[in-house]
Design an enzyme around this catalytic site. Structure first.
Site, mmCIF file in Angstrom:
data_model
loop_
_atom_site.group_PDB
_atom_site.id
_atom_site.type_symbol
_atom_site.label_atom_id
_atom_site.label_comp_id
_atom_site.label_asym_id
_atom_site.label_seq_id
_atom_site.Cartn_x
_atom_site.Cartn_y
_atom_site.Cartn_z
ATOM 1 C CB SER A 159 41.787 -13.703 -16.107
ATOM 2 O OG SER A 159 41.378 -13.341 -14.806
ATOM 3 C CG HIS A 196 37.801 -16.231 -15.258
ATOM 4 N ND1 HIS A 196 38.450 -17.409 -14.947
ATOM 5 C CD2 HIS A 196 38.719 -15.244 -15.062
ATOM 6 C CE1 HIS A 196 39.692 -17.150 -14.602
ATOM 7 N NE2 HIS A 196 39.880 -15.851 -14.648
#
EC number: 3.4.21.105
Length: 278
Positions: free
Chosen positions: A202, A255
């Site tokens: 991610s 992230h």
């Protein structure tokens, strides 16, 4: 003329061209190795076309596009439509690095199901201490670890969608550099908060989101883009992770770090394009 986008599905491309014709915008379809290219004759209409394209990509099967084809009389055109299997579509929209990373992530996920998470993490996780710093593969390999089916499906879907178009349009080396740099920095950022107990693609995916979106905004001629609606959703998802709304264990620092890296790399790579526009 300006190339607007490359679309693998000829029917969808024709529907968009017909729809824009109802708005008095002339677009041209040209064959391409990955499908068809859509070109715009009048550069002054580019911003309007890009706006409509964003809406089209969010909902390409909306009845208004089919209605436009009926209005234009192109429903039964003689264009050589070709049917693709899901596997052909998957391969046609991705380069060798994109597909290799997908296969690697799936193989590691299966191995983790068989041997257990810790057995695999002991070899691939972010360095636990200074004695592992020289095991340089760990700085990247943590990105290939996934801990649930939803986790790996979500990441690989975005990786294929974003990484595929980046590799196809900008080259394998560009995607490789972004992947390595974002994996290192997103891993480092997450390790400051959770130690070495994390994994997943991610951080790299958010770097791709930032890179593809900003490149599309600043240098649309490069042929990659992420609709603003999807970018807004991704940012909202990132923010939601900090409030634990969904009750999921989310690597928020990875992230954010990945997104920042992607934006910075895109800003640097498009500095000349932006300067030319100014």
């Amino acid at each position: 003329m300006t190339r607007v986008i490359v679309i693998s599905n000829l029917r969808l491309a024709q529907a968009f061209v017909d729809y824009m014709a109802t708005h008095h915008v002339a677009l041209e379809i040209r064959p391409d190795a990955q499908g068809v290219e859509i070109w715009l004759a009048d550069d002054e209409q580019l911003s309007a076309v890009q706006h409509e394209l964003e809406q089209f990509l969010l909902d390409p099967l909306n009845p208004r596009y089919q209605a436009a084809s009926w209005q234009a009389g192109n429903v039964n055109s003689n264009l050589p439509y070709q049917r693709f299997s899901y596997l052909q579509t998957l391969r046609s929209q991705a380069g060798p690095l994109t597909l290799s990373v997908m296969v690697l992530c799936i193989a590691i996920y299966i191995l983790m199901l068989i041997t257990g998470d810790m057995a695999v993490m002991s070899w691939l996780a972010w360095p636990y201490n200074s004695s592992q710093y020289l095991q340089i593969w760990r700085w990247v390999s943590h990105a290939f670890l996934h801990f649930s089916l939803l986790h790996i499906l979500f990441n690989l879907m975005w990786w294929w969608y974003l990484g595929g178009q980046m590799e196809k349009r900008l080259g394998t080396s560009k995607l490789l550099v972004l992947t390595i740099v974002s994996a290192v920095f997103s891993g480092w950022g997450q390790s400051l908060f959770s130690g070495a107990n994390f994994g997943g693609l991610s951080g790299v995916v958010y770097a791709l989101m930032g890179y593809v979106w900003l490149t599309g905004e600043r240098a649309p001629e490069r042929g990659i883009s992420l609709p603003r609606g999807l970018m807004a959703f991704s940012v909202l998802w990132l923010i939601a992770g900090y409030f634990d709304i969904l009750g999921l264990s989310i690597a928020n620092a990875a992230h954010v770090s990945g997104l920042i890296i992607g934006l910075l790399m895109a800003f640097w790579d498009t500095r000349n394009s932006a300067r030319t526009v100014q």
